[in-house]
Scaffold this motif. Structure first.
Motif, short mmCIF file in Angstrom:
data_model
loop_
_atom_site.label_atom_id
_atom_site.label_comp_id
_atom_site.label_asym_id
_atom_site.label_seq_id
_atom_site.Cartn_x
_atom_site.Cartn_y
_atom_site.Cartn_z
N LEU A 76 1.71 5.26 10.53
CA LEU A 76 0.37 5.36 11.26
C LEU A 76 -0.76 4.32 10.23
O LEU A 76 -1.38 3.63 10.67
CB LEU A 76 -0.08 6.74 11.31
N ALA A 77 -0.53 4.76 8.87
CA ALA A 77 -1.32 3.80 7.93
C ALA A 77 -0.87 2.57 7.89
O ALA A 77 -1.75 1.44 7.84
CB ALA A 77 -1.06 4.58 6.66
N ARG A 78 0.28 2.05 8.08
CA ARG A 78 0.75 0.85 7.98
C ARG A 78 0.06 0.00 9.30
O ARG A 78 -0.44 -0.94 9.27
CB ARG A 78 2.31 0.79 8.21
N ARG A 79 0.29 0.59 10.38
CA ARG A 79 -0.01 0.18 11.78
C ARG A 79 -1.56 -0.03 11.81
O ARG A 79 -2.22 -1.04 12.22
CB ARG A 79 -0.02 1.06 12.86
N THR A 80 -2.30 0.95 11.18
CA THR A 80 -3.73 0.84 11.23
C THR A 80 -4.45 -0.34 10.25
O THR A 80 -5.28 -0.95 10.69
CB THR A 80 -4.47 2.25 10.89
N LEU A 81 -3.76 -0.36 9.18
CA LEU A 81 -4.03 -1.55 8.25
C LEU A 81 -3.77 -2.89 9.06
O LEU A 81 -4.65 -3.89 8.85
CB LEU A 81 -3.39 -1.40 6.98
N VAL A 82 -2.84 -3.01 9.42
CA VAL A 82 -2.48 -4.33 10.21
C VAL A 82 -3.51 -4.69 11.29
O VAL A 82 -3.82 -5.68 11.50
CB VAL A 82 -0.96 -4.33 10.90
N LEU B 44 0.81 -1.28 0.17
CA LEU B 44 0.07 -0.11 0.07
C LEU B 44 0.91 1.39 0.12
O LEU B 44 0.60 2.23 -0.71
CB LEU B 44 -0.98 0.15 1.32
N LEU B 45 1.90 1.28 0.79
CA LEU B 45 2.70 2.47 1.02
C LEU B 45 3.87 2.81 0.12
O LEU B 45 4.79 3.47 0.62
CB LEU B 45 2.93 2.33 2.73
N ARG B 46 4.27 1.73 -0.75
CA ARG B 46 5.40 1.62 -1.23
C ARG B 46 5.71 2.96 -2.22
O ARG B 46 6.88 3.32 -2.44
CB ARG B 46 5.64 0.54 -2.32
#
Ligand code: SF4
Length: 329
Positions: A311-317, A295-297
């Motif tokens: 924050l987006a990484r942790r929220t998606l997980v 998603l964040l690459r």
């Protein structure tokens, strides 16, 4: 306040015709447009009041889907029994947005058309390509904490503000319209909002005078629904990061994942690559982290908003763990 003309239409075709004139704008709930007019960010010559049009019904479709009239209030849509039962991600996203008073006034069509909350867009002394094409973008080097990290351009980095549209993106909604010549069309939501490119002032693929008459939801997808919104306050705040998720697990593997994101994109964001990376995999943290990396690459921070990437990484997980029952490993 500048002088403007006001007309109230009671037929959709008459409204579309009236709004096709230069300088005309539709107004329904007015929860965004009136603020913009008071600040002279928007200076329409004519307001076409569509609040009395017969577009306030929520109707089941023959295929099992739902048609939502463009003038259905956000609060009525969130509370509708079919939405709560079959599309809980949409109901939760709506209730996560704005305040009770605003949800009572704001409409489905207007929600899709609300404009960014970038502070420089609202400050007429600032340079802003979205408000005044070619003037520059003060957010690039300014305070850009709330700005987007995906889909940005050298001309604009503003985040799309809607929660409702994020859920609708996950649901593969289509926007139904009527143009000034009486033609109708359905626009898939992924083709409705435009990324800024070098024309950030053009935000949708609507033509002048084209009226949103409704939103079509396909039959409800199988899976667990979730809408998680991370924000500075517990209510009445725009998303820093939000995730709309519909995830189905069968026989210990992810059968299907639909994921859309708010607060991080210049448009309601969805990544098929992320969904494909999850399909068929076991619901495990390593799989979720890999999906977040995908998603964040291409994410780009501008300083104050760098934190959104992690924050987006942790929220998606976290959302994937919730919706799959996946155990942290
Ligand atoms: Fe304007 Fe977009 Fe720059 Fe904000 S980010 S100042 S809306 S051009």
């Amino acid at each position: 306040m500048r002088h403007f003309d006001y007309v109230r239409e009671t037929e959709p075709s008459a409204a579309a015709l009236a709004a096709s004139a230069d300088g005309a704008r539709f107004i329904a709930g007015g929860t965004n447009l009136l603020d913009l007019m008071k600040l002279q960010v928007e200076t329409p010559e004519t307001l076409v009041d569509i609040s009395r049009l017969p577009l306030k019904d929520i109707e089941p479709q023959d295929d099992g889907g739902l048609r939502i009239g463009a003038l259905v209030a956000n609060s009525d849509l969130a509370a509708h029994p079919a939405v709560r039962r079959d599309y809980p991600v949409l109901s939760r996203a709506l209730l996560a947005g704005a305040s009770g008073q605003l949800r009572n006034k704001a409409t489905t069509g207007g929600n899709l058309l609300q404009r960014t909350r970038c502070g420089y867009f609202y400050e007429t002394s600032a340079a802003c390509n979205k408000r005044q094409p070619g003037s520059g973008c003060d957010a690039m080097q300014g305070f850009n904490r709330i700005m987007a990290i995906l889909g940005t351009s050298d001309h604009c980095i503003a985040a799309h503000p809607s929660d409702m549209a994020v859920a609708m993106r996950a649901l593969d909604a289509e926007v139904e319209t009527l143009d000034a010549q009486g033609g109708t069309r359905r626009i898939p939501l992924q083709a409705f909002h435009r990324q800024p490119g070098d024309t950030p002032h053009i935000e949708t693929t609507l033509e002048p005078g084209e009226l949103i008459t409704g939103v079509i939801l396909p039959p409800p997808p199988a899976g667990r629904h979730a809408y998680r919104k991370v924000r500075d306050r517990a209510s009445y705040a725009f998303a820093l990061v939000s995730v709309a998720a519909i995830v189905a697990v069968e026989d210990g593997r992810i059968a299907c994942a639909r994921l859309a994101f708010g607060g991080i994109g210049t448009v309601p964001w969805r990544s098929r690559a992320v969904e494909e990376a999850l399909a068929g995999e076991r619901p495990e943290r390593a799989v979720f982290v890999k999906a977040a990396d995908i998603l964040l690459r291409d994410a780009v921070g501008h300083g104050d908003n760098d934190f959104k990437i992690d924050l987006a990484r942790r929220t998606l997980v976290a959302v994937l763990e919730d919706t799959t029952g996946g155990t942290p490993a």
